[in-house]
Structures are given as C-alpha cells and as structure tokens.
Scaffold this motif. Structure first.
Motif: not given
Length: 942
Positions: A564-592
């Motif tokens: 039930g945690f709101k999970v944000v990932m750090w650090t994500v820069h590429r879209r292929y990785r973003r799409d994969h993580l959104l499929g796992l249920g994360v809610v956001g990204f730390y990105t440069d």
C-alpha cells in the motif's frame, strides 16, 4: 678545499632539485653558503646557466630568473663560479674614483694636532677646527657686563677675546686683543642689534548706527542698523560714544528695494468664480459636481476680471468609452469590474491575478495512472546540479511535479540544499559542506563548465533552504531528503515557518527518526530503501511513501506496492524503464530529465545545439552527465571535445531523445536524418576515427547503445540490436549490423578522405526495407552512398556516437518523415573551420563566420597570500592567448587541478576589448594550495 674549488671553477658536491618555471633550488648534501656566491651560475650541467640571486642556506639558493630547464629531483648539478678578477676590477674602479676627487690629497696635506678636527671648506679643500669651536658655539675667553669690565684684561696677549654683554647702547659684542700692547682691542664684532624704541598698545572698537551722524549708536551688533565705524586707539576708551567715531561712519548695506506685489492665492468652488472673489493674479479651480466626476476649468483674475486659462477635464461625454472610476479605496494590483449597465462605470473587485492563479496540485493527486515526475537534483541532466538556476528552470516546467531538496545543516545551524557531502564535484571550492557557515555557503559558486559541458557560465549560486521555500512556495511541491543526521526537527520547523501547505511537501531520510518531526507537523513521510528489507520499519513509522532505488528487481518493487505504499523510483531516465515500472504499480519517478521522461512525443525536429544547453533526452551511456562522457557544446555545435576522457569500448554514444520517437510505426514509416559533421583534431588515428548514427530496434526502445565488443569492459548485451552507420575520417561510409556482441559490416563505400577541420554533410535514409547513408556536398550533390537492403532492426530512437579517441563536432541536425530529396544539408552558410593550431599549453580554432575559440593553460600558481579566511595567489598572472581577439572576449570556462586549489578568478581581459591575454588568480584554503587554470575563451578573430 675552497681554494682548490675556485681554481677548478665550479662546485657540484651533492645533488639538487628544481622545478621548471620556479626559482628555488634545494640541495641534498650541499654546502652552498660556504662556497657559492650571488652572481655565480647554476645550470651549466644542462647547458642553461642562470645567475644566482641569493644564497639562502647550505641547502637552498634562489635563481635570478625562473628555471628554463627540465624539472629534476636529487640529480647532479653544477654551480659555475664567477672569476675573481671580475670582482677585483670592480673594486679597483671604485677606489680610483675616490682618489681622483681630491679629497684624499686634501686630507694628506693637513698637519694633525690634539683636539683638532678636519672640516671641508670646498671641493678637495680641508682645514682644522678646534674641539671648542665645534662644542661652544661663539668662542670667547671671558664674559663681562660692560666696557669697564673689559679694561681688566687690557694687558692680555694677542688673540685674547672678551664677550661684552652691553657695549653702552644695549648691544653685545666680542673684542679681540690685536697685540700684546695695553688696551689694543679690535673693533667690536656685534652679536645683537641696537635696542628699538618702546612700542605702544593699540585698541580697536566697532560701532553701529542708523545714519552717518551716529544716531541710535551702539557697540553691539544690530542687523537693523545700516552704518558701521571702526576706531583704532593707542589708549583705552572704557565707554566709547558716538562722538569717538565721528567722521568714520559708512553704510555697509545696499539701498532698500521697492516692495513686491502680493503672491497669488488658489481659490476653489463648484460654480464659476464671482466677480468680487479674489484679487488680480489669483487662481481659481472649478471642481464641478461630484456626481459625474467633472473636474473643470482653471481661472485667473486679471484687471479685475476672471478668465479661463486651462481645462483639467471636460464634462462627461455621451460615448461608451467615457469611464468613471471610484475616488480611491482600491488596492494596488486589484482587478477592475464594470459598475452598472452603461459601460461607463468601473469599480474594484477586491481580487488580484494571484487569486485566480492555478492552484499547485496536492501530492495526493498522483497515482499509477497519473505519475509524478520529481526533478532529481533539479534536472542535473539539463542544468548545473544544485544551482539556483536549475531550481528556477525546473519550477517553470509544466511536466515537473515536485522539486527535490537535499537538505544539509551547516556548522551554524543553517539549512541548505546540497546533495553531496563535499564541495569538490560541482563548486569551485573544496572541503566539507557541513563545516561551512551560512556566509561561506552563500559565497560558493557552481563550477558548471568544468563538468557539465554546456555553455552555461560558471558562477551560478547555491541555494539556502529557507530561500527555496520562500521563492517556490505555491509554485511546486517539495520532495525533501534530510541528509544531515539529527536535522529533522529543524527541517520541520522551517516548513512550518515558511507556511508550506501540508499537501505540498514529503520528507524523507535514511534515518526515519528525522522524518517523524515533519510527520508530527502534518506533513507526509517517505522511507528510502535499496530493497524490501525495511518494509516493516516503514510501516511502523507510519510513512506513506517509499523511494526505491531502481535496481531492476521487480519482486522488490512489487513487495512495496502490495503493502500500500506510494512507490517512487530513483533515478529513472529512460522511457523503456519508466513503462516497465509503471506496469508494476509505481506512482512516480525521481529523474534528472523530467522534460524527456514525462513525454512520449518528439520535442524538436532540429537540434538546438547553438544555444549551448543540453536538450531533453540527450542521455549518455550509463546515464553519466559529466562532459567527459557525453561531450560538450562548442563552435556552434555539440560533440566530443579535447577534454573527453578515453571511454571503455570502441564508441561513446549519446541518445538524441529530443527527436524521438522519430516515427510512430517503424515497421511501416520512413524517415531521414541529416547533419553536418567535422573532425576537429589536428592528428587523427586513421580509420579508427569515426562519427556514427546508431539506429536501435523497437524492442530496445531508448535503451543505451554500448556498441562494445566481447573484449570490451562493457560488452553489448544480447538484447542490443542496432544498425550503426559510420562516417570515417578516411572517407569510408560503413554500415554495421550488431546483434549483441556479434557485429558484421554489411556495406562499405569509399569517398575522398576528410581533412581535419573541414565540415562535411551526411544523410541517413531509413525505410522499412533499406538503409542508405550519403555523403553530400554543400550544394546537394551525393558524393557517395552505402546501402543495405535489409528490413531487420527498425526502431524510432537514434543515438549519435564517436570513437572515444576522436574529436568531432556535429550541428544542423534535422529529422524528417519520409525520404528526403537530394538537397544541401546544413547549407553553405554553416560555419566551418578555416584555421586551427595548437601548442603545449594552448589551442585555437578560427571559424568561417569570424568566431574564435581558444583553450589555454596557466602556469602553476600558489595561493600564498591570506585574504580573510582564504588564501590567494599574491599577484595576477597573465595567460597569453595564442591568437588575439578582435572586440569583446568571453571567458566561458575555466577550472583548476592539482593540490588544494579551490577557485579561480578572471581579473581582466588585457588592454581594452581586443585582448591578447587574460589575468588569472587562484584561491585555496591553505597557503600551500597550488593549481592551474585551464581557460576556454570565445570571441571573434575578424
């Protein structure tokens, strides 16, 4: 021993150490203070003798000029002695000058006697004086009161002197016996003059009166009285009267002028002025009626009649534009509303534009379906890390959901936004961040040019936490990480003091105890995790968010999401990785790079390299954003510059995400890539020098391209499927197909060799069935084509690369749908290199559009002079440009290396704008800090 050495002519016992360009020489096993003298020569052992300025000790000498020879340490040396006859000759010359002056012969002619001293009476002339003549002033044998007293000495011998205090007329004189005869005295030699007449006292009196007869007389100053008299008297007058000043009076004031006319008065009234109102010259303001706001005529009275002389505002008109507003009572910046249906009346609304500004969304609105993009280090891929400018640019971005603040606490308790624990990486200073005071922190400057690779100049300021909260409150939410252990309560207090809304900040820390103070104040908390081992601790602490390191472990991500945690990932820069993580249920990204990651469409179709700032999606291998790993901007383009470090593997590739995806459906759509390239280096490693365009397969999306062989430190993974179109400096056009570590060359075409510094145009045409590469002349003629008829590996993401040992520049990049017709690429107007040169410590490039780029290096500098709590080099050192500038010169880079130096300063650009040199000075934290300054200057050569 010394005698034998001087006959030998040199001294070389022991060994010596000296650094090229320095003046201090240190010895080992030497006895220099006993043997060596100033003016002897050091350096004959390498054929570079330098005079010795001073012998400081047995083991140190100082040279008169900087050592021009090679640096040596504890090596053989030789000090060559200056011949003795040179010193003898100089001494003889000095003695000869003394003898010919006549002073020596004059002294020899005197016959000495007791208590007699030589005295010069002229050039080359001496006489003898007695001791008494020097010590007693005027010499005499006896002092008497008068001439009668002198008579007692009438029988004295010749030369006897008598001082007579009063010869009868008040004067003093000296008499000398002219012979032994009685009373044979010389004429008097007077010491004092005759006594003058007795003086008298004088008294001065001043009187005042109203006329020349002395009326209204007084001796006290009265400005109302026009006459004055001055009386000088030899006798005192106890009570002067007007009669005493008779005949002395004079008028010291001018005549009184005529009385002026009375000034004008202002009168007011709603009606016309009445004839009897006021006097000539008066003014009358007709205020009109308050209902219509009429403010009317200005009248003036002349010769008894009122006349209209001006009009302030006429009566209300009948048009729709005649607007009447309220008479005060509105706020500055208040918005206006119509008052009534006529369109003529307006009133205040009580609202400002700020009341209608879009509200900053609460952090609670973000979800897996609406992810948040957090500006990690405020988008360090695009802007200089930790700088105020990076904060401001990120705050303006519509895709940035929150600003990240890494908060540290300084030695005086001040909270600041700074990620690293030390200053070394991104500022011009060194040392611990938390050891600073607020004043020292505010004085820091970001060293952008040294590592960021953009043309953003050095000197950006760092950010104090309270300033960030004040400036960006209401503009963006904050994601705050408490870096300093124990600073959690201070952070919570700062949020409350700044009035940050409860839904506008999330606080995190590796120490959950530093999160709880902010949670107690009503803010949400976040745990920082590398894996799923602290889930229970996070649940116990009551935090709502978790920031999880992107270690590509799907199970760990799923474990956090499922709790039930709101999970944000750090650090994500590429879209292929973003799409994969959104499929796992994360809610956001730390990105440069929020600008790239938050979008799915191309941002530009042509490069913006001339702006000298990083474009979204220009991602290097391994997500590095140092200039040595993804190039830099110079000469109107972007590429690998002279500062690039060797990189593991044969190629250094950078994603051009700003143009991607270039097509929607790679299996059916075609596109054309065009660019202008130039190899920069004056000596290139033959066929090993290439510039390349890599086309990644759709399965890779925007994954990094390594293009590394099996023997590389970073071999290509099996998933790497690319086409690599190479343009070699030898003129060869190659097309390679890579499947993981396996690579084959599918096509090659020979064209003429490409001269260093000469720009050339390239084109790559990609269709579903073929890949063609062109070398194109400036006027659009295809000079050579390589082609592969192969439909494998089609994608929508492109990467530009260069062999790591090459130096190159690319500009005028364009990406277009379809197959482009043969036409000029970049155009003949694009600047090209017309001249370049380099030496050991400098390098320059002249461009065809008149621009000039110069890189040069200073000599070693030492920060030995104390200035406050820092040290600096005691004087300005000028670094000469290899080519002089015409007009203004801009110093767009400069950085330090070697021990302890922490900053540098450009003092002046030399004489005027047409600079041939730049003055530099370094700063450090100790008196032994040393460093060099490497300068990149830009301007014009014509």
């Amino acid at each position: 021993m010394a005698g034998n050495l001087y006959e030998q002519g040199y001294y070389e016992t022991g060994s010596a150490s000296v650094t090229q360009g320095q003046t201090v020489v240190t010895g080992q096993g030497t006895a220099w203070s006993q043997i060596v003298r100033p003016a002897d020569d050091f350096g004959k052992h390498v054929g570079m003798p330098v005079p010795i300025a001073s012998v400081d000790s047995d083991t140190q000498i100082t040279l008169a000029f900087p050592w021009p020879g090679p640096t040596q340490a504890a090596a053989p040396y030789r000090v060559s002695f200056t011949p003795y006859y040179v010193n003898y000759r100089q001494a003889l010359l000095e003695i000869g000058q003394l003898l010919v002056s006549g002073n020596v012969s004059a002294l020899a002619s005197l016959v000495g006697a007791a208590n007699r001293i030589p005295m010069f009476t002229g050039p080359g002339a001496l006489t003898l004086l007695s001791k008494e003549e020097l010590t007693n002033g005027v010499y005499f044998d006896v002092l008497v009161d008068n001439l009668a007293g002198r008579a007692a000495y009438d029988l004295e011998n010749t030369g006897f002197t008598v001082f007579v205090a009063d010869v009868g007329d008040g004067r003093s004189a000296i008499y000398t016996k002219s012979s032994a005869a009685s009373a044979d005295w010389s004429d008097p030699a007077y010491i004092t003059g005759p006594k003058g007449a007795t003086g008298h006292e004088a008294y001065v009196y001043i009187g005042y009166a109203s006329d020349a007869a002395g009326a209204d007389f007084t001796t006290a100053y009265n400005p109302a009285l026009d006459y004055i008299a001055i009386l000088a008297s030899e006798v005192e007058i106890p009570a002067p009267s007007a009669e005493d000043f008779a005949g002395l009076w004079f008028n010291y004031k001018g005549e009184k002028g005529d009385t002026g006319e009375a000034g004008a008065d202002w009168l007011t009234g709603a009606a016309d002025p009445a004839p009897g109102d006021g006097f000539d010259g008066d003014l009358y303001l007709q205020t009109g009626d308050g209902a219509t706001g009429f403010l009317g005529d200005v009248w003036q009275k002349s010769a008894g009649t009122w006349v209209v002389v001006s009009n302030i505002r006429g009566a209300a008109g009948s048009g729709t534009g005649d607007v009447i507003g309220p008479n005060g009572g509105v706020g500055n910046g208040e918005l206006v509303l119509f008052d009534g249906p006529t369109g003529k009346g307006i009133k205040g609304s009580g609202k400002t534009l700020g009341d209608f500004a879009p509200a900053v969304p609460s952090l609670g609105v973000y979800s897996n379906a609406n992810p948040i993009y957090i500006a990690h280090r405020n988008q360090a891929q695009l802007y200089p890390d930790q700088s105020l400018g990076a904060f401001r640019e990120s705050a303006k971005s519509p895709v940035v959901g929150a600003l990240e603040c890494d908060v540290r606490q300084l030695s005086d308790g001040t909270l600041v936004c700074f990620h690293d624990s030390t200053l070394d990486r991104i500022t011009t200073s060194t040392g611990s961040v938390e050891a600073l005071t607020e004043a020292q922190f505010r004085a820091l400057r970001i060293d952008a040019e040294n590592w960021h690779g953009s043309n953003i100049p050095d000197g950006s300021t760092t950010v104090v936490f309270a300033d960030a909260l004040k400036e960006f409150n209401g503009k963006k939410p904050f994601m705050i990480e408490v870096k300093t252990a124990g600073a959690g309560q201070a952070v919570a207090d700062a949020l409350v003091a700044a009035g940050i809304p409860k839904g506008q900040a999330v606080i995190s820390s590796v120490n959950l105890s530093d999160v709880t103070p902010s949670m107690a104040a009503g803010y949400e908390g976040m745990a920082l995790a590398n894996d799923d081992s602290i889930i229970a601790a996070a649940q116990s602490a009551g935090v709502q968010w978790v920031a999880l390191r992107d270690n590509e472990n799907d199970a760990e991500v799923a474990a956090w999401v499922s709790t039930g945690f709101k999970v944000v990932m750090w650090t994500v820069h590429r879209r292929y990785r973003r799409d994969h993580l959104l499929g796992l249920g994360v809610v956001g990204f730390y990105t440069d790079d929020c600008e790239y990651l938050a979008r799915d469409e191309p941002i530009y179709t042509a490069d913006q390299f001339r702006e000298g700032t990083w474009m979204p999606g220009m991602l290097a291998q391994h997500e590095a954003f140092e200039a040595t790993r993804r190039g830099r901007f110079f000469g109107g383009g972007w590429g690998a510059s002279v500062e690039a470090d060797p990189h593991p593997g044969p190629g250094l590739f950078v994603l051009q995400g700003w143009a991607c995806p270039v097509v929607e459906n790679p299996s059916t759509d075609s596109f054309t890539f065009e660019a202008e390239l130039v190899f920069i280096g004056s000596s290139l490693p033959g066929t090993g020098s290439w510039a390349g365009i890599a086309l990644a397969d759709s399965a890779m999306k925007d994954q990094q391209v390594l293009d590394g062989g099996a023997s590389s430190d970073f071999p290509s993974p099996a998933s790497e499927k690319i086409w690599n179109c190479l343009f070699r400096q030898t003129g060869q056009l190659d097309i390679y197909k890579r499947t993981g570590p396996s690579v084959t060359r599918e096509a090659r075409t020979e064209t003429a060799e490409i001269s260093p510094g000469t720009s050339f145009n390239v084109r790559v045409i990609v269709t579903p069935a073929s890949i063609r590469t062109h070398r194109v002349s400036p006027d659009g003629v295809v000079l050579g084509e390589a082609m592969v008829a192969d439909g494998d590996y089609r994608g929508a993401y492109i990467h530009l690369g260069v062999r790591s040992a090459s130096e190159w520049l690319v500009k005028n990049v364009k990406v277009a749908l379809g197959e482009a017709a043969a036409r000029p690429v970049g155009g003949a107007r694009s600047p090209f290199i017309v001249e370049q040169g380099e030496a050991a410590d400098s390098r320059y490039i002249k461009w065809s559009d008149g621009r000039l780029d110069v890189w040069c290096e200073s000599v070693s500098l030492t920060a030995s002079e104390a200035v406050g709590n820092v040290y600096r080099s005691p004087s300005v050192t000028y670094v000469n440009f290899p080519v002089p500038f015409v007009g203004r010169v801009y110093c767009s880079s400069g950085y330090l290396y070697t021990g302890g130096a922490s900053g540098w300063e450009a003092i002046t650009y030399g004489p005027g704008d047409n600079a041939a040199a730049i003055g530099v000075r370094i700063y450090g934290h100790s008196s032994s800090a040393e460093g060099k300054v490497v300068i990149h200057a830009t301007g014009r050569w014509r």
